[in-house]
Write a protein that holds these residues in place. Structure first.
Motif, PDB file in Angstrom:
ATOM      1  N   HIS A  64      -6.756   2.349  -4.174  1.00 16.31           N
ATOM      2  CA  HIS A  64      -7.639   1.436  -3.434  1.00 16.31           C
ATOM      3  C   HIS A  64      -8.639   2.217  -2.584  1.00 16.31           C
ATOM      4  CE1 HIS A  64      -5.341  -2.251  -4.237  1.00 16.31           C
ATOM      5  NE2 HIS A  64      -4.232  -1.608  -3.941  1.00 16.31           N
ATOM      6  N   HIS A 125      -3.245  -5.985  -9.266  1.00 18.30           N
ATOM      7  CA  HIS A 125      -2.031  -5.253  -9.673  1.00 18.30           C
ATOM      8  C   HIS A 125      -1.363  -5.883 -10.894  1.00 18.30           C
ATOM      9  CE1 HIS A 125      -2.594  -4.831  -5.247  1.00 18.30           C
ATOM     10  NE2 HIS A 125      -2.259  -3.567  -5.454  1.00 18.30           N
ATOM     11  N   HIS A 191       2.161  -3.823   1.263  1.00 15.63           N
ATOM     12  CA  HIS A 191       0.930  -4.535   0.892  1.00 15.63           C
ATOM     13  C   HIS A 191       1.209  -5.417  -0.319  1.00 15.63           C
ATOM     14  CE1 HIS A 191       0.031  -1.697  -2.406  1.00 15.63           C
ATOM     15  NE2 HIS A 191      -1.092  -2.299  -2.664  1.00 15.63           N
ATOM     16  N   ILE A 211      -3.962  -7.619  -0.529  1.00 14.05           N
ATOM     17  CA  ILE A 211      -3.936  -6.896  -1.804  1.00 14.05           C
ATOM     18  C   ILE A 211      -4.631  -5.540  -1.720  1.00 14.05           C
ATOM     19  CG2 ILE A 211      -3.652  -8.879  -3.312  1.00 14.05           C
ATOM     20  CD1 ILE A 211      -6.628  -8.998  -3.660  1.00 14.05           C
ATOM     21  N   ASP A 266       1.623   1.068  -6.926  1.00 10.63           N
ATOM     22  CA  ASP A 266       0.294   1.319  -7.489  1.00 10.63           C
ATOM     23  C   ASP A 266       0.160   2.685  -8.156  1.00 10.63           C
ATOM     24  OD1 ASP A 266       0.102  -0.774  -5.596  1.00 10.63           O
ATOM     25  OD2 ASP A 266      -2.020  -0.397  -5.256  1.00 10.63           O
TER      26      ASP A 266
HETATM   27 ZN   LIG Z   1      -2.330  -1.966  -4.268  1.00  8.92          ZN
END
Ligand SMILES: [Zn+2]
Length: 294
Positions: A64, A125, A191, A211, A266
């Motif tokens: 991110h 995601h 998150h 997000i 992630d």
């Molecule tokens: Zn993420």
């Protein structure tokens, strides 16, 4: 009749041209860039040895908020094919690709996936549902068969073997999580990275951060979540590999809810860790959830 000397010379020359041809073949391997580690693993599973795969955002790193390096710009400039997640995940990729001057074709691995919305924002995601993983892999295989028709048979074989594993783990996940009682279905992560897992497998994930991992919750939002958790309860809290555990620790301190382990949201783990591939990551997350919730 050739003389012995001529034969030796001819042999040497054909040997040399063989070496040269091998060197050219190695150099001509198509260069693929994947934007982050989970996607890079999927591409490697599909293509095997027939391409060189470079991943931009590596293990345990947060895509991110990633800031591309000069080396990344070089990889992108040299690439033949680029895969990104899309759905707004890589906020930095459009600029990197445009400024690199690359001639690579760019492909969005989530094409065809129905996006989940979190607070009216698209959740990127999508890999956190295994059936979406099958869509990623199918998209990747379609692109690579067009680029490398000479390896289509290998790509097909790799892809169907891999999809069979993803489908089997999906069935296993559904069966295992179906056994949880309703009071064990709400969990907290740092998150909001598990909306697709929640949708696919009947879970409820709460998170102090939305997000995008970089957003800081306001004091009021955090107080609201803590009040909600005190009121409604949650089965467990989980820290993540890509975000600071401080916020989840604070929630644990204030609610008395225990931290049930670490989920890989992630990014994959570093080599030697518990989540060095997409499949291993999903298995690790499933067993971590089950251990804390059973
Ligand atoms: Zn993420």
């Amino acid at each position: 009749m050739r003389s012995l000397k001529q034969n030796i010379l001819a042999g040497l020359l054909s040997g040399l041209s063989l070496v040269a041809a091998t060197a050219v073949a190695a150099e001509e391997k198509i260069k693929i860039v994947a934007s982050f580690s989970i996607l890079g693993d999927m591409v490697e599973q599909v293509i095997g040895e027939h391409a060189s795969v470079t991943t931009i955002v590596g293990p345990d790193a947060d895509a991110h908020i990633y800031q591309p390096s000069l080396a990344d710009a070089r990889s992108v400039a040299d690439a033949d094919v680029i895969f990104v997640n899309g759905l707004g995940f890589e906020t930095w990729s459009d600029t990197l690709i445009a400024e690199s001057g690359t001639k690579a074709t760019v492909h969005i691995a989530t094409d065809g996936i129905t996006p989940v919305l979190v607070d009216a924002e698209v959740d990127p995601h999508a890999w956190n549902s295994l059936l979406n993983g099958v869509v990623y892999v199918t998209n990747i295989a379609d692109v690579l068969k067009q680029k490398l028709p000479e390896h289509a048979n290998d790509i097909d074989a790799n892809t169907s073997a891999y999809i069979a594993k993803l489908n089997a783990l999906d069935a296993e996940t559904k069966a295992a999580l179906a056994e949880l009682g309703d009071d064990k279905r709400t969990v907290v992560t740092a998150h909001d990275a598990f909306g697709y897992l929640a949708d696919a497998y009947g879970m409820n994930f709460l998170a102090p951060v939305g997000i995008d991992s970089e957003a800081e919750p306001s004091a009021q939002e955090l107080a609201q979540l803590i009040a909600q958790l005190k009121e409604d309860g949650a089965a467990a809290l989980f820290v993540e590999n890509i975000t600071s555990p401080a916020l989840v620790q604070q929630i644990s301190d204030e609610t008395g809810l225990e931290i049930g382990g670490r989920l890989f949201s992630d990014a994959l783990s570093e080599r030697g860790g518990p989540a060095t591939s997409y499949l291993a990551m999903f298995k690790h997350n499933l067993s971590t959830l089950l251990e804390a919730l059973k």
